[in-house]
Motif scaffolding. Structure first.
Motif, short mmCIF file in Angstrom:
data_model
loop_
_atom_site.label_atom_id
_atom_site.label_comp_id
_atom_site.label_asym_id
_atom_site.label_seq_id
_atom_site.Cartn_x
_atom_site.Cartn_y
_atom_site.Cartn_z
N LEU A 106 0.71 -1.14 -0.32
CA LEU A 106 -0.16 -0.11 -0.12
C LEU A 106 0.44 1.07 -0.28
CD1 LEU A 106 -2.74 1.12 0.26
CD2 LEU A 106 -2.63 1.44 2.75
N HIS A 107 1.86 1.38 0.67
CA HIS A 107 3.05 2.61 1.28
C HIS A 107 3.17 2.86 -0.52
CE1 HIS A 107 4.75 5.60 3.07
NE2 HIS A 107 5.61 5.24 2.59
N ALA A 108 3.81 1.99 -1.46
CA ALA A 108 4.31 1.72 -2.34
C ALA A 108 3.57 2.51 -2.88
CB ALA A 108 5.03 0.89 -3.06
N HIS A 109 2.51 2.51 -3.41
CA HIS A 109 1.17 1.97 -4.41
C HIS A 109 1.02 3.64 -3.97
CE1 HIS A 109 1.06 -1.81 -4.67
NE2 HIS A 109 0.56 -2.34 -4.27
N VAL A 114 1.51 9.96 -5.37
CA VAL A 114 2.19 10.98 -5.11
C VAL A 114 2.83 11.80 -7.04
CG1 VAL A 114 2.48 12.31 -3.58
CG2 VAL A 114 1.05 10.81 -2.82
N ARG A 115 3.53 10.42 -6.80
CA ARG A 115 4.55 11.45 -7.90
C ARG A 115 3.85 11.60 -9.36
NH1 ARG A 115 8.26 7.64 -5.16
NH2 ARG A 115 7.00 5.52 -6.57
N HIS A 116 2.95 10.90 -9.54
CA HIS A 116 1.49 11.06 -10.93
C HIS A 116 1.09 12.19 -10.19
CE1 HIS A 116 1.72 7.70 -13.76
NE2 HIS A 116 1.99 6.63 -12.60
N MET A 117 0.81 12.66 -9.28
CA MET A 117 -0.04 13.69 -9.38
C MET A 117 0.59 14.77 -9.35
SD MET A 117 -1.88 14.52 -5.95
CE MET A 117 -3.22 15.81 -5.72
N ALA A 118 2.42 14.67 -8.34
CA ALA A 118 3.36 15.84 -9.26
C ALA A 118 3.78 15.74 -10.40
CB ALA A 118 4.15 15.60 -7.79
N ARG A 120 0.99 15.96 -12.70
CA ARG A 120 0.05 16.48 -13.51
C ARG A 120 0.29 18.01 -13.01
NH1 ARG A 120 -3.61 13.56 -10.67
NH2 ARG A 120 -4.06 15.30 -9.82
N GLU A 121 0.60 18.23 -11.48
CA GLU A 121 -0.02 19.33 -11.40
C GLU A 121 1.31 20.30 -11.45
OE1 GLU A 121 -2.63 20.33 -10.22
OE2 GLU A 121 -3.84 18.39 -10.73
N GLY A 122 2.93 19.32 -11.39
CA GLY A 122 4.09 20.50 -11.79
C GLY A 122 4.53 20.76 -10.82
N SER A 123 4.04 20.83 -9.26
CA SER A 123 4.60 20.88 -8.34
C SER A 123 3.77 20.73 -7.31
CB SER A 123 5.06 22.70 -8.38
OG SER A 123 5.63 23.02 -7.11
N ILE A 124 4.31 20.12 -5.60
CA ILE A 124 3.66 20.01 -5.00
C ILE A 124 4.43 19.58 -3.65
CG2 ILE A 124 1.32 18.58 -5.86
CD1 ILE A 124 2.48 16.06 -4.96
N TYR A 125 3.96 20.16 -2.52
CA TYR A 125 4.45 19.66 -1.01
C TYR A 125 4.61 18.26 -0.30
CZ TYR A 125 6.41 24.41 -1.96
OH TYR A 125 6.87 25.24 -2.55
N VAL A 126 5.21 17.41 -0.04
CA VAL A 126 5.15 16.47 0.52
C VAL A 126 5.77 15.78 1.80
CG1 VAL A 126 4.93 13.94 -0.07
CG2 VAL A 126 4.52 15.37 -1.83
N PHE A 127 4.62 16.01 2.70
CA PHE A 127 5.45 15.94 3.98
C PHE A 127 5.28 14.07 4.31
CE2 PHE A 127 4.67 19.84 3.96
CZ PHE A 127 5.49 20.80 4.59
N THR A 128 6.02 13.01 4.81
CA THR A 128 5.59 11.74 5.47
C THR A 128 6.73 11.31 7.16
OG1 THR A 128 5.80 11.54 2.40
CG2 THR A 128 6.08 9.37 4.59
N GLY A 129 5.55 11.11 7.53
CA GLY A 129 5.95 10.61 8.96
C GLY A 129 5.23 9.64 10.12
N LEU A 152 1.01 13.62 4.02
CA LEU A 152 0.60 14.91 3.78
C LEU A 152 0.66 15.51 2.18
CD1 LEU A 152 -1.35 16.85 4.61
CD2 LEU A 152 0.38 18.42 5.61
N ILE A 153 -0.46 16.19 1.20
CA ILE A 153 0.54 16.75 0.24
C ILE A 153 -0.87 18.02 0.12
CG2 ILE A 153 -0.36 16.37 -2.72
CD1 ILE A 153 0.19 13.23 -0.12
N TYR A 154 0.36 19.10 0.06
CA TYR A 154 0.52 20.47 -0.71
C TYR A 154 0.34 21.15 -1.38
CZ TYR A 154 0.37 25.52 0.10
OH TYR A 154 0.02 26.90 -0.25
N ASP A 155 -0.73 21.11 -2.11
CA ASP A 155 -0.56 21.51 -3.34
C ASP A 155 -1.05 23.09 -3.79
OD1 ASP A 155 -1.37 22.49 -6.11
OD2 ASP A 155 -2.22 21.17 -6.90
N PRO A 156 -0.24 24.08 -3.02
CA PRO A 156 0.08 25.48 -3.75
C PRO A 156 -1.25 26.28 -4.24
CG PRO A 156 2.39 24.89 -4.10
CD PRO A 156 0.92 23.84 -4.35
N LYS A 157 -1.09 25.19 -5.99
CA LYS A 157 -1.68 26.17 -6.77
C LYS A 157 -3.28 26.17 -6.13
CE LYS A 157 -1.88 24.01 -10.46
NZ LYS A 157 -1.10 22.88 -11.93
#
Length: 227
Positions: A106-109, A114-118, A120-129, A152-157
Motif C-alpha cells: 500500500l505505501h509503495a502504491h 503522489v508522483r503521478h500527481m506531482a 500532473r500538477e507540476g509542483s507539490i509539497y509532500v510531508f511523510t512521517g 500529507l500533500i499540499y498543492d499551492p496552486k
C-alpha cells in the motif's frame, strides 16, 4: 533537530529521543519526476547511519537487523532525480521501522500515486512521517516503532491539502488507509505542517493502485479503502 539532505532533495525534522524522523518534507516537481523516469536505472541500496548524529542520537543498522521491520523511507528514493539525491535518501535519519506488508504494497502504491500527481500538477509539497498512538514499542529499546504512517500533500496552486493515513502493520490492516485533512493530522501528531497558510481546501487525493508505478514492482495489487 532539523536535517537537510546535502543535495537538496528533502529536509527532515528529526527526534534524537525516538531516533526517527518526525517527518521528511519534499518539494516534488514534474521536472524531477521526468528526470527520474529518464534515468532508467535500478535502485542502488546504500543504507547507513547518519554521521551528522552521535550514536546516542541515531539509529544504527544493527537496530533493524532481524527485527521483522523494513527500513522504511519517508522521502522515497524513487522521488530522486540523480545518483546523489538518491544516495541522500538512504540515511537512517530518513527512515522508520515499517511493516513489510505496508511498506512494499500500500505505501509503495501511495508513493506512486503522489508522483503521478506531482507530474500532473507540476509542483507539490509532500510531508511523510510516523504516527504514534497507544503504547510505543522500540527496536532494541532504541528506535521507536510507529503505529501508523502519514503522507500529507499540499498543492499551492489549488490552495488545498490532504493526507493519507495508513496502519503500520502486516496483513490486511496494513493495506488500509483513510484520507484526513491537514487540521486533523495536526491534531493527531501535534505538528503544524503548514504554519501561516490559512483557509485550506480539502485536496482530492488519487486512489493508490499498483498501476500508479512508473516502473512495475513485484507487489500484490489488492488493498482496501478503510481504516
Amino acid at each position: 533537530m532539523e536535517l537537510c539532505a546535502p543535495h537538496g532533495g528533502f529536509a527532515s525534522e528529526y527526534s534524537p529521543v525516538l531516533r526517527v524522523p518526525l517527518y521528511s518534507v519534499e518539494h516534488i516537481t514534474a521536472e524531477h519526476i521526468v528526470k527520474h523516469q529518464k534515468r532508467q536505472q535500478k535502485r542502488i541500496d546504500s543504507f547507513r547511519p547518519d554521521d551528522r548524529l552521535t550514536h546516542d542520537q541515531r539509529a544504527e543498522l544493527e537496530d533493524f537487523r532481524r527485527s521483522g521491520f523494513d527500513r522504511g523511507h519517508m522521502a522515497p528514493d524513487a522521488d530522486s532525480w540523480d545518483e546523489e539525491s538518491e544516495y541522500d535518501t538512504f540515511v537512517l535519519s530518513n527512515m522508520v521501522p515499517q511493516a513489510p506488508d505496508n511498506n512494499r504494497e500500500l505505501h509503495a502504491h501511495i508513493e506512486g500515486a503522489v508522483r503521478h500527481m506531482a507530474k500532473r500538477e507540476g509542483s507539490i509539497y509532500v510531508f511523510t512521517g510516523p504516527v504514534f498512538q497507544g503504547d510505543t514499542s522500540y527496536l532494541h529499546r532504541r528506535v521507536a516503532v510507529p503505529s501508523g504512517i502519514f503522507k500529507l500533500i499540499y498543492d499551492p496552486k489549488r490552495h488545498a491539502a490532504a493526507a493519507y493515513l495508513e496502519n503500520n502493520v502486516n496483513g490486511p490492516q496494513g493495506q488500509t488507509y483513510k484520507v484526513i485533512s491537514s487540521v486533523e493530522l495536526t491534531q493527531l501528531t501535534g505538528i503544524d505542517f503548514l504554519p501561516g497558510i490559512k483557509n485550506l481546501g480539502m485536496l482530492d487525493l488519487p486512489v493508490p493502485r499498483e498501476s500508479n508505478h512508473f516502473v512495475r514492482h513485484s507487489t500484490k495489487p489488492n488493498h482496501f479503502f478503510g481504516f
